[in-house]
Design a protein around this motif. Sequence first.
Motif, PDB file in Angstrom:
ATOM      1  N   ILE A 122     -21.724-101.377 -33.673  1.00 41.02           N
ATOM      2  CA  ILE A 122     -21.669-100.256 -34.612  1.00 41.02           C
ATOM      3  C   ILE A 122     -20.326 -99.577 -34.409  1.00 41.02           C
ATOM      4  O   ILE A 122     -19.768 -99.567 -33.301  1.00 41.02           O
ATOM      5  CB  ILE A 122     -22.840 -99.261 -34.455  1.00 41.02           C
ATOM      6  CG1 ILE A 122     -22.879 -98.624 -33.063  1.00 41.02           C
ATOM      7  CG2 ILE A 122     -24.159 -99.928 -34.808  1.00 41.02           C
ATOM      8  CD1 ILE A 122     -23.872 -97.448 -32.968  1.00 41.02           C
ATOM      9  N   VAL A 123     -19.803 -99.027 -35.490  1.00 35.73           N
ATOM     10  CA  VAL A 123     -18.519 -98.325 -35.424  1.00 35.73           C
ATOM     11  C   VAL A 123     -18.810 -96.834 -35.289  1.00 35.73           C
ATOM     12  O   VAL A 123     -19.724 -96.303 -35.915  1.00 35.73           O
ATOM     13  CB  VAL A 123     -17.669 -98.627 -36.679  1.00 35.73           C
ATOM     14  CG1 VAL A 123     -16.370 -97.828 -36.663  1.00 35.73           C
ATOM     15  CG2 VAL A 123     -17.389-100.133 -36.768  1.00 35.73           C
ATOM     16  N   ASN A 124     -18.039 -96.175 -34.452  1.00 38.45           N
ATOM     17  CA  ASN A 124     -18.158 -94.733 -34.244  1.00 38.45           C
ATOM     18  C   ASN A 124     -16.985 -94.022 -34.902  1.00 38.45           C
ATOM     19  O   ASN A 124     -15.835 -94.424 -34.722  1.00 38.45           O
ATOM     20  CB  ASN A 124     -18.163 -94.443 -32.735  1.00 38.45           C
ATOM     21  CG  ASN A 124     -18.329 -92.959 -32.430  1.00 38.45           C
ATOM     22  OD1 ASN A 124     -18.740 -92.184 -33.298  1.00 38.45           O
ATOM     23  ND2 ASN A 124     -18.005 -92.566 -31.204  1.00 38.45           N
ATOM     24  N   ARG A 148     -27.466 -98.141 -23.989  1.00 38.48           N
ATOM     25  CA  ARG A 148     -28.877 -98.082 -24.410  1.00 38.48           C
ATOM     26  C   ARG A 148     -29.083 -98.261 -25.915  1.00 38.48           C
ATOM     27  O   ARG A 148     -30.209 -98.144 -26.413  1.00 38.48           O
ATOM     28  CB  ARG A 148     -29.486 -96.750 -23.971  1.00 38.48           C
ATOM     29  CG  ARG A 148     -29.492 -96.630 -22.446  1.00 38.48           C
ATOM     30  CD  ARG A 148     -29.932 -95.252 -21.979  1.00 38.48           C
ATOM     31  NE  ARG A 148     -29.321 -94.982 -20.682  1.00 38.48           N
ATOM     32  CZ  ARG A 148     -29.467 -93.860 -20.003  1.00 38.48           C
ATOM     33  NH1 ARG A 148     -30.203 -92.887 -20.502  1.00 38.48           N
ATOM     34  NH2 ARG A 148     -28.875 -93.699 -18.840  1.00 38.48           N
ATOM     35  N   LEU A 149     -28.016 -98.496 -26.649  1.00 34.78           N
ATOM     36  CA  LEU A 149     -28.155 -98.752 -28.088  1.00 34.78           C
ATOM     37  C   LEU A 149     -28.682-100.160 -28.321  1.00 34.78           C
ATOM     38  O   LEU A 149     -28.434-101.059 -27.508  1.00 34.78           O
ATOM     39  CB  LEU A 149     -26.775 -98.660 -28.769  1.00 34.78           C
ATOM     40  CG  LEU A 149     -26.132 -97.289 -28.883  1.00 34.78           C
ATOM     41  CD1 LEU A 149     -24.647 -97.445 -29.197  1.00 34.78           C
ATOM     42  CD2 LEU A 149     -26.831 -96.471 -29.957  1.00 34.78           C
ATOM     43  N   PRO A 150     -29.344-100.388 -29.459  1.00 38.12           N
ATOM     44  CA  PRO A 150     -29.703-101.774 -29.800  1.00 38.12           C
ATOM     45  C   PRO A 150     -28.461-102.644 -30.023  1.00 38.12           C
ATOM     46  O   PRO A 150     -28.506-103.853 -29.790  1.00 38.12           O
ATOM     47  CB  PRO A 150     -30.532-101.650 -31.083  1.00 38.12           C
ATOM     48  CG  PRO A 150     -30.593-100.221 -31.443  1.00 38.12           C
ATOM     49  CD  PRO A 150     -29.879 -99.408 -30.425  1.00 38.12           C
ATOM     50  N   ALA A 151     -27.385-102.047 -30.469  1.00 31.01           N
ATOM     51  CA  ALA A 151     -26.133-102.789 -30.667  1.00 31.01           C
ATOM     52  C   ALA A 151     -25.432-102.948 -29.317  1.00 31.01           C
ATOM     53  O   ALA A 151     -25.233-101.962 -28.608  1.00 31.01           O
ATOM     54  CB  ALA A 151     -25.227-102.041 -31.633  1.00 31.01           C
ATOM     55  N   PRO A 152     -25.048-104.172 -28.934  1.00 28.65           N
ATOM     56  CA  PRO A 152     -24.419-104.370 -27.626  1.00 28.65           C
ATOM     57  C   PRO A 152     -22.997-103.808 -27.507  1.00 28.65           C
ATOM     58  O   PRO A 152     -22.497-103.666 -26.396  1.00 28.65           O
ATOM     59  CB  PRO A 152     -24.411-105.893 -27.458  1.00 28.65           C
ATOM     60  CG  PRO A 152     -24.580-106.451 -28.828  1.00 28.65           C
ATOM     61  CD  PRO A 152     -25.336-105.442 -29.623  1.00 28.65           C
ATOM     62  N   HIS A 153     -22.353-103.517 -28.646  1.00 25.35           N
ATOM     63  CA  HIS A 153     -20.984-102.994 -28.606  1.00 25.35           C
ATOM     64  C   HIS A 153     -20.820-101.801 -29.539  1.00 25.35           C
ATOM     65  O   HIS A 153     -21.517-101.703 -30.551  1.00 25.35           O
ATOM     66  CB  HIS A 153     -19.970-104.069 -29.030  1.00 25.35           C
ATOM     67  CG  HIS A 153     -19.955-105.257 -28.126  1.00 25.35           C
ATOM     68  ND1 HIS A 153     -20.711-106.385 -28.366  1.00 25.35           N
ATOM     69  CD2 HIS A 153     -19.290-105.484 -26.975  1.00 25.35           C
ATOM     70  CE1 HIS A 153     -20.512-107.253 -27.397  1.00 25.35           C
ATOM     71  NE2 HIS A 153     -19.659-106.738 -26.538  1.00 25.35           N
ATOM     72  N   VAL A 154     -19.845-100.951 -29.194  1.00 30.19           N
ATOM     73  CA  VAL A 154     -19.430 -99.860 -30.085  1.00 30.19           C
ATOM     74  C   VAL A 154     -17.926 -99.987 -30.289  1.00 30.19           C
ATOM     75  O   VAL A 154     -17.175-100.189 -29.319  1.00 30.19           O
ATOM     76  CB  VAL A 154     -19.753 -98.463 -29.501  1.00 30.19           C
ATOM     77  CG1 VAL A 154     -19.298 -97.364 -30.464  1.00 30.19           C
ATOM     78  CG2 VAL A 154     -21.242 -98.322 -29.209  1.00 30.19           C
ATOM     79  N   ILE A 155     -17.513 -99.917 -31.538  1.00 35.74           N
ATOM     80  CA  ILE A 155     -16.078 -99.856 -31.850  1.00 35.74           C
ATOM     81  C   ILE A 155     -15.787 -98.408 -32.234  1.00 35.74           C
ATOM     82  O   ILE A 155     -16.367 -97.888 -33.190  1.00 35.74           O
ATOM     83  CB  ILE A 155     -15.717-100.831 -32.991  1.00 35.74           C
ATOM     84  CG1 ILE A 155     -15.874-102.273 -32.486  1.00 35.74           C
ATOM     85  CG2 ILE A 155     -14.304-100.569 -33.502  1.00 35.74           C
ATOM     86  CD1 ILE A 155     -15.698-103.333 -33.554  1.00 35.74           C
ATOM     87  N   LEU A 170     -17.362-110.948 -32.734  1.00 38.24           N
ATOM     88  CA  LEU A 170     -18.548-110.185 -33.154  1.00 38.24           C
ATOM     89  C   LEU A 170     -18.810-110.471 -34.635  1.00 38.24           C
ATOM     90  O   LEU A 170     -17.939-110.287 -35.478  1.00 38.24           O
ATOM     91  CB  LEU A 170     -18.321-108.685 -32.928  1.00 38.24           C
ATOM     92  CG  LEU A 170     -17.911-108.316 -31.492  1.00 38.24           C
ATOM     93  CD1 LEU A 170     -17.634-106.826 -31.381  1.00 38.24           C
ATOM     94  CD2 LEU A 170     -18.971-108.743 -30.492  1.00 38.24           C
ATOM     95  N   ALA A 171     -20.022-110.929 -34.938  1.00 40.16           N
ATOM     96  CA  ALA A 171     -20.294-111.458 -36.285  1.00 40.16           C
ATOM     97  C   ALA A 171     -20.894-110.442 -37.241  1.00 40.16           C
ATOM     98  O   ALA A 171     -20.833-110.626 -38.458  1.00 40.16           O
ATOM     99  CB  ALA A 171     -21.216-112.668 -36.172  1.00 40.16           C
ATOM    100  N   SER A 172     -21.508-109.382 -36.719  1.00 40.68           N
ATOM    101  CA  SER A 172     -22.103-108.387 -37.618  1.00 40.68           C
ATOM    102  C   SER A 172     -21.713-106.984 -37.164  1.00 40.68           C
ATOM    103  O   SER A 172     -21.686-106.685 -35.965  1.00 40.68           O
ATOM    104  CB  SER A 172     -23.628-108.534 -37.651  1.00 40.68           C
ATOM    105  OG  SER A 172     -24.169-108.396 -36.356  1.00 40.68           O
ATOM    106  N   LEU A 173     -21.416-106.152 -38.155  1.00 36.59           N
ATOM    107  CA  LEU A 173     -20.817-104.843 -37.884  1.00 36.59           C
ATOM    108  C   LEU A 173     -21.447-103.811 -38.814  1.00 36.59           C
ATOM    109  O   LEU A 173     -21.763-104.129 -39.966  1.00 36.59           O
ATOM    110  CB  LEU A 173     -19.345-104.969 -38.299  1.00 36.59           C
ATOM    111  CG  LEU A 173     -18.266-104.403 -37.412  1.00 36.59           C
ATOM    112  CD1 LEU A 173     -18.279-105.182 -36.107  1.00 36.59           C
ATOM    113  CD2 LEU A 173     -16.905-104.579 -38.077  1.00 36.59           C
ATOM    114  N   ALA A 174     -21.606-102.578 -38.341  1.00 39.68           N
ATOM    115  CA  ALA A 174     -22.036-101.500 -39.238  1.00 39.68           C
ATOM    116  C   ALA A 174     -21.061-100.335 -39.123  1.00 39.68           C
ATOM    117  O   ALA A 174     -20.731 -99.898 -38.008  1.00 39.68           O
ATOM    118  CB  ALA A 174     -23.450-101.039 -38.898  1.00 39.68           C
ATOM    119  N   PHE A 175     -20.598 -99.856 -40.265  1.00 35.58           N
ATOM    120  CA  PHE A 175     -19.675 -98.711 -40.322  1.00 35.58           C
ATOM    121  C   PHE A 175     -20.411 -97.459 -40.787  1.00 35.58           C
ATOM    122  O   PHE A 175     -21.163 -97.519 -41.775  1.00 35.58           O
ATOM    123  CB  PHE A 175     -18.584 -98.957 -41.366  1.00 35.58           C
ATOM    124  CG  PHE A 175     -17.493 -99.877 -40.938  1.00 35.58           C
ATOM    125  CD1 PHE A 175     -16.429 -99.414 -40.175  1.00 35.58           C
ATOM    126  CD2 PHE A 175     -17.497-101.212 -41.328  1.00 35.58           C
ATOM    127  CE1 PHE A 175     -15.390-100.254 -39.805  1.00 35.58           C
ATOM    128  CE2 PHE A 175     -16.465-102.064 -40.957  1.00 35.58           C
ATOM    129  CZ  PHE A 175     -15.408-101.583 -40.194  1.00 35.58           C
TER     130      PHE A 175
END
Length: 173
Positions: free
Chosen positions: A19-21, A67-74, A108-113
């Motif tokens: 997920i993007v912050n 602790r997020l479901p997403a393993p990474h934060v951009i 990383l193949a899927s991203l949310a902005f």
Amino acid sequence: MAILKAFCGDITRLSVDAIVNAANSSLLGGGGVDGAIHRAAGPELLAECAAIGGCPTGEARLTRGYRLPAPHVIHTVGPVWHGGTHGEPVALAACYRNSLQLAQRHGLASLAFPCISTGVYAYPFAPAAALAVATVRQTLVDCPAIGEVTFCCFSAGDFEVYQRLLAADAESR
Ligand code: AR6
């Protein structure tokens, strides 16, 4: 061809690779989506961000998601709106482009902005959304690892704007 979609709700609930912050240049947390992401990820995220030492407007930095479901934060830093003649569109486009290119480099193949800069930073919503969709579509041409990009909206009205933009995008191809 990567899939672009809109989602209405809390970005911290999304199980995507990253997920993007919409952060500020200190990367030390804040309100809005930044505050929500830090609350959901836990204090380890702040510790990792503090070690990075900040991020200029338009650039992006990668951390784990804890602790997020997403393993990474951009983490990217959008421009503050000062009327639109102070390089705001160029900086906002750079946020989307640099976030995608960082994801591509890390496979990383899927991203949310989230809708970067459209809250506290006061970028008008409609032009920000149009710029986001156009920049993502354009940048994805050189990001073969990325298969899916979600635009996470936080209100029904914002979601409708993205649905219209994505319908027009789909029609144009
Ligand atoms: N999930 C998805 N979207 C959200 C969420 C959420 N949980 N919470 C808010 N939004 P903002 P900015 C939406 O203000 O304008 C912070 O303090 C919100 O409705 O979070 O880039 C940072 O530390 C809006 O559409 O970010 C910076 O100081 C969008 O997220 C500053 O705010 C962005 O609003 C950055 O301002």
